[in-house]
Design a protein around this motif. Structure first.
Motif, mmCIF file in Angstrom:
data_model
loop_
_atom_site.group_PDB
_atom_site.id
_atom_site.type_symbol
_atom_site.label_atom_id
_atom_site.label_comp_id
_atom_site.label_asym_id
_atom_site.label_seq_id
_atom_site.Cartn_x
_atom_site.Cartn_y
_atom_site.Cartn_z
ATOM 1 N N ILE A 1 1.018 -1.308 0.240
ATOM 2 C CA ILE A 1 -0.583 0.019 -0.767
ATOM 3 C C ILE A 1 1.083 1.282 0.124
ATOM 4 C CG2 ILE A 1 -2.335 1.668 0.597
ATOM 5 C CD1 ILE A 1 -2.257 -1.091 2.496
ATOM 6 N N LYS B 1 -5.989 -3.694 6.615
ATOM 7 C CA LYS B 1 -7.313 -4.533 7.616
ATOM 8 C C LYS B 1 -7.459 -5.815 6.515
ATOM 9 C CE LYS B 1 -10.250 -3.426 10.397
ATOM 10 N NZ LYS B 1 -11.207 -2.042 10.825
ATOM 11 N N GLU B 2 -8.185 -5.664 4.883
ATOM 12 C CA GLU B 2 -8.617 -6.100 4.108
ATOM 13 C C GLU B 2 -7.936 -7.522 3.581
ATOM 14 O OE1 GLU B 2 -11.083 -6.632 -0.206
ATOM 15 O OE2 GLU B 2 -8.724 -5.935 0.601
ATOM 16 N N LYS C 1 -5.967 8.910 -4.522
ATOM 17 C CA LYS C 1 -6.869 9.317 -3.947
ATOM 18 C C LYS C 1 -6.385 10.826 -3.976
ATOM 19 C CE LYS C 1 -8.364 9.458 0.747
ATOM 20 N NZ LYS C 1 -8.478 8.552 2.854
ATOM 21 N N PHE D 1 -5.448 8.724 6.370
ATOM 22 C CA PHE D 1 -5.301 7.142 5.527
ATOM 23 C C PHE D 1 -6.182 6.278 5.821
ATOM 24 C CE2 PHE D 1 -1.242 9.498 6.902
ATOM 25 C CZ PHE D 1 -0.666 8.890 5.808
ATOM 26 N N SER D 2 -7.336 6.384 6.019
ATOM 27 C CA SER D 2 -8.926 5.534 6.455
ATOM 28 C C SER D 2 -8.143 4.665 4.725
ATOM 29 C CB SER D 2 -9.794 6.215 5.755
ATOM 30 O OG SER D 2 -9.343 7.388 5.194
ATOM 31 N N GLY D 3 -8.285 4.920 3.820
ATOM 32 C CA GLY D 3 -8.133 4.254 3.113
ATOM 33 C C GLY D 3 -7.190 2.705 3.257
ATOM 34 N N GLN E 1 -18.402 0.242 5.122
ATOM 35 C CA GLN E 1 -17.389 0.980 5.855
ATOM 36 C C GLN E 1 -17.111 2.093 5.750
ATOM 37 O OE1 GLN E 1 -14.615 -1.550 8.123
ATOM 38 N NE2 GLN E 1 -13.387 0.035 9.500
ATOM 39 N N ASN F 1 -12.688 7.255 -0.725
ATOM 40 C CA ASN F 1 -12.870 6.222 -0.089
ATOM 41 C C ASN F 1 -12.650 4.998 -0.960
ATOM 42 O OD1 ASN F 1 -11.675 7.059 2.792
ATOM 43 N ND2 ASN F 1 -13.805 6.193 3.317
ATOM 44 N N ASP G 1 -16.475 -4.554 2.768
ATOM 45 C CA ASP G 1 -16.025 -3.418 3.157
ATOM 46 C C ASP G 1 -17.079 -2.120 3.388
ATOM 47 O OD1 ASP G 1 -13.731 -4.164 4.932
ATOM 48 O OD2 ASP G 1 -13.486 -5.310 2.083
ATOM 49 N N LEU H 1 -8.128 0.604 5.732
ATOM 50 C CA LEU H 1 -9.243 -0.308 5.619
ATOM 51 C C LEU H 1 -8.754 -1.595 4.307
ATOM 52 C CD1 LEU H 1 -11.708 1.549 4.433
ATOM 53 C CD2 LEU H 1 -12.380 -0.070 6.174
ATOM 54 N N LYS H 2 -7.623 -0.802 3.246
ATOM 55 C CA LYS H 2 -6.996 -2.267 2.593
ATOM 56 C C LYS H 2 -6.066 -2.865 3.542
ATOM 57 C CE LYS H 2 -5.218 -1.322 -2.428
ATOM 58 N NZ LYS H 2 -6.424 -1.945 -2.657
ATOM 59 N N SER I 1 -17.329 6.101 6.513
ATOM 60 C CA SER I 1 -16.303 7.183 7.037
ATOM 61 C C SER I 1 -15.187 7.451 5.924
ATOM 62 C CB SER I 1 -14.672 5.593 6.719
ATOM 63 O OG SER I 1 -13.597 6.353 6.036
ATOM 64 N N GLN J 1 -14.831 0.816 18.038
ATOM 65 C CA GLN J 1 -15.722 0.920 17.607
ATOM 66 C C GLN J 1 -16.674 0.817 17.290
ATOM 67 O OE1 GLN J 1 -11.984 -0.870 16.890
ATOM 68 N NE2 GLN J 1 -12.364 1.549 16.316
ATOM 69 N N GLN K 1 -9.622 2.374 13.656
ATOM 70 C CA GLN K 1 -10.249 1.476 13.105
ATOM 71 C C GLN K 1 -9.978 0.467 13.438
ATOM 72 O OE1 GLN K 1 -10.196 1.261 8.740
ATOM 73 N NE2 GLN K 1 -9.741 3.417 7.861
ATOM 74 N N GLY K 2 -9.496 0.101 15.024
ATOM 75 C CA GLY K 2 -9.383 -0.801 15.651
ATOM 76 C C GLY K 2 -8.282 -2.132 14.445
ATOM 77 N N PRO L 1 -4.508 3.898 -2.385
ATOM 78 C CA PRO L 1 -4.013 5.042 -2.435
ATOM 79 C C PRO L 1 -3.728 6.502 -2.203
ATOM 80 C CG PRO L 1 -3.717 3.226 -0.747
ATOM 81 C CD PRO L 1 -3.957 2.380 -2.303
ATOM 82 N N SER M 1 -16.450 2.722 13.173
ATOM 83 C CA SER M 1 -15.634 3.713 14.289
ATOM 84 C C SER M 1 -16.168 5.455 14.908
ATOM 85 C CB SER M 1 -14.381 4.532 13.920
ATOM 86 O OG SER M 1 -14.438 6.013 13.136
ATOM 87 N N GLY N 1 -9.223 4.973 -3.362
ATOM 88 C CA GLY N 1 -8.177 4.781 -2.521
ATOM 89 C C GLY N 1 -8.480 3.001 -2.003
ATOM 90 N N PHE N 2 -9.460 2.532 -1.787
ATOM 91 C CA PHE N 2 -9.337 1.388 -1.220
ATOM 92 C C PHE N 2 -9.489 0.545 -2.682
ATOM 93 C CE2 PHE N 2 -11.935 -2.478 -0.354
ATOM 94 C CZ PHE N 2 -10.894 -3.324 1.053
#
Lengths: 382, 291
Positions: free
Chosen positions: A196, A213-214, B263, A205-207, B6, B252, B3, A210-211, B10, B129, A239-240, B260, B138, B255-256
């Protein structure tokens, strides 16, 4: 005729007196440091470390009887500004140039110091810096080629990771580190689960998280500059993210801990230098630094401080202010704390300008960096 | 696809913050004909006000209220009196240049007066969360959505259901007609500036924990707020909301699902597409201006 003789005598006396005058004039050292822009945290620490060392060295009589005249210039974290400032430092008679800290900047500015034959210490860690046959470039911290195998070994032996996701910053520092890291984990049989890339100075940095995490990898390797590292840690906490988070040098640095707050807890990183090292000399340095600048130094503060003491030690070994002789002496040198206390840790330099010394595995616990292992210098077993 | 919820939540949360700043953009344009290119710095300054108040011992919410008051005074009354009032009669361009200069001045002033370093700002919401149907959201995102939602709904209600709000809209639509109707135009314009200052302070409260307080933190949000306002429609407050949320969500998603690294380009691409194919914005109305 008599007048001519008098003028000639006067001019001759000036020329002959030059070496004596030089003995008393301060020696000029210039810092090309990131005092603003994305590298402000690193550059400010590095610069303050240098200034503290200069203050101490001058108070103790300087180097070979000459005081240090240190001038810091702000590169604004921009390579092109760094290059221009390097030219200016050379024109202004720099004996040594300190910095920049950012790999992308030093890769550009060192062309000038090399051309002028001015020794140049850098905080940059990109492997490419010392792979170009530049005899005037010297590191103040490990090259990524030295550090990343240690991180990969930690991931394999301690974390028992089979897969790793990587979040890295897309600049010379991050790209260089990512490439070396990927090779190092592959050598240990660990698979890259997600790759990433993020931007320097990125705010959100949310995206990226998430990536990561996935990808559901066994661990995450986060490799970015200080501010971005703090933002990554904050987003991971938000995001835990449940898996171990491992880094190199920056991730558990003092400024990152300060910026990330609770989110830094649990992060593990290999660091070459840390103010929390269980060493009386380093702890005394950290106390002096804190008193002088009212904040706790990170590894960059140590880099700047030790680099200036290395300049002093090597110049005294050479016995004169000769840049070529200085650079020659640096290659293959071994300096010990017993002889030169200011260098804080025993250190040696190879022919490329890469250094070797002990390093540490650190973990953030309750907002403080704790040493969980001290790793020997590579040359220790030789 | 698990996802996606979420990502959406977000993205809408991030977009809601852009929308708050963009809302200020459109309000100032409608009421006073000001395109404020220092809008990002209008978010940065309250962030530092919050930071300084916290360091002085205030709680986060008290620091926020202090920052609101200071922002209304400096970025509301001060901005109007010192920058806008003397220049507004010269047209849009001098004001645009003035706000660009103001942006540079505020950034460098903060850098010189405070520091070029980044500083942490505590979050208004707890970490952790909320798990819901196998997806976790979150508290920070949910809190941001809630607070931004309350502010937006409150503002819309104020503008549509109160006499003052309607008077402000009347001024925005036709200043001369509003004056003939006995509306105190200058006062209504001042209210708009005050609202913009409060919106910027709320955006600061919401975004600073993840952006960190830094003198140049306004660059990104100012740019995105401007893009959001253009994308949605510069003459529509609803447009600013749509533009902000659209940018946040698409950033988002890109980015996903792509990278990213791309983005940051989303807002620009969207902006270019709108400028090319629907220059009045997605919800905007084409308007002719007097020359």
């Amino acid at each position: 005729m008599r007048t001519l003789i008098r003028i000639a005598a006067f001019l001759s006396s000036i020329v002959l007196a030059q070496p004596l005058l030089a003995q008393n004039t301060p020696v000029k050292i210039f810092g090309l440091v990131e005092l603003s822009g994305t590298g402000a945290t690193s550059g400010t620490n590095f610069n303050d470390g240098i200034k503290l060392a200069v203050k101490e060295i001058n108070a103790a009589g300087g180097i070979l009887g000459r005081k240090i005249d240190y001038t810091s210039n702000d590169t604004q974290s921009q390579p092109q500004v760094s290059k221009a400032l390097a030219v200016k430092a050379i024109d202004d008679g720099a004996y040594v140039v300190m910095g920049p800290v950012f790999s992308g900047s030093i890769l550009v500015s060192m062309v000038e110091t090399r051309r002028a034959g001015v020794p140049n210490f850098t905080g940059g860690e990109a492997a490419a810096i010392t792979q170009q046959g530049n005899p005037y470039i010297f590191r103040t911290s490990f090259t990524q080629s030295t550090a990343m195998p240690k991180v990969a070994r930690y991931l394999k032996d301690t974390v028992h990771a089979k897969t790793v996701a990587v979040i890295w910053v897309n600049n010379d520092f991050g790209k260089g580190g990512r490439d070396v890291f990927v090779k190092a984990i592959e050598a240990e049989g660990i698979k890259l689960a997600a790759d990433i890339s993020t931007d320097p100075g990125q705010l959100d940095f949310s995206g990226a998280v998430l990536k990561a995490k996935e990808a559901n990898a066994d661990a995450l390797f986060a490799y970015s500059n200080e501010e971005e590292s703090a933002r990554v840690l904050r987003e991971l906490r938000k995001q835990g993210y449940p898996k171990p988070v491992v880094g190199e040098t920056t991730l558990t640095g003092q400024k990152v801990i300060e910026l990330a707050g609770d989110a830094a807890n649990g992060a593990v990183a290999h660091v070459g230098l840390t103010a929390d090292a269980p060493d009386p000399g380093i702890q005394a340095f950290a106390a002096k630094f804190q008193k002088e600048y009212n904040y706790k130094p990170d590894h960059n503060g140590l880099k700047g401080y030790t680099a200036m003491y290395i300049v002093k030690a090597v110049t005294e070994k050479v016995g004169k202010f000769d840049q070529k002789a200085f650079a020659d002496a640096m290659h293959g040198i071994k300096l010990s704390v017993k002889q030169y206390p200011g260098i804080l840790m025993d250190v040696s330099f190879d022919n490329n300008g890469d250094l070797d010394r002990e390093s540490f595995m650190t973990k953030v616990v309750n907002g403080k960096q704790e040493i969980i292992a001290t790793l020997p210098a590579l040359s220790a077993g030789k | 696809m698990g996802d996606l919820p979420q990502l959406l939540v977000s993205g809408i949360a991030a977009g809601a913050v852009y929308a708050l700043a963009a809302l200020g953009f459109t309000l100032l344009w409608q009421a006073a004909g000001v395109i404020n290119f220092a809008q990002g710095e209008f978010v940065m300054l309250p962030t530092f006000a919050i930071l300084i108040a916290i360091k002085a011992g205030a709680s986060l919410w008290l620091a926020f209220l202090i920052a609101c008051a200071l922002a209304m005074l400096v970025l509301g009354v001060g901005f109007k009196r010192v920058v806008v009032d003397p220049l507004v009669r010269f047209g849009v361009i001098p004001l645009v240049i003035a706000t660009m200069g103001l942006s540079i001045g505020l950034k460098n002033g903060t850098k010189a007066g405070y520091s070029a370093l980044a500083f942490p700002v505590p979050s208004a919401f707890p970490s952790g969360q909320l798990a819901f149907g196998g997806v976790s959201f979150s508290y920070a995102d949910l809190g941001t959505l809630l607070l931004a939602g309350i502010i937006v709904v409150g503002l819309q209600s104020f503008l549509n259901r109160t006499v003052t709000g309607r008077a402000m809209q009347a001024v925005a639509q036709n200043t001369d007609a509003a004056r003939v109707l006995g509306i105190d135009v200058q006062r209504m314009v001042l209210y708009t500036f005050l609202i913009n200052a409060v919106l910027a302070t709320v955006a600061a409260l919401l975004i600073a924990p993840s952006y960190l307080a830094k003198f140049d933190m306004g660059d990104s949000i100012g740019q995105k707020a401007f893009f959001a306002a253009i994308i949605g429609g510069f003459n529509q407050t609803r447009g600013a909301l749509l533009g902000g949320v659209l940018i946040g969500v698409l950033e988002n998603i890109v980015g996903f699902y792509i990278s990213p690294a791309y983005k940051e380009g989303v807002a620009l691409l969207l902006f270019l597409a709108v400028i090319l194919f629907r220059p009045e914005g997605l919800l905007g109305k084409a308007e002719e201006r007097k020359v």
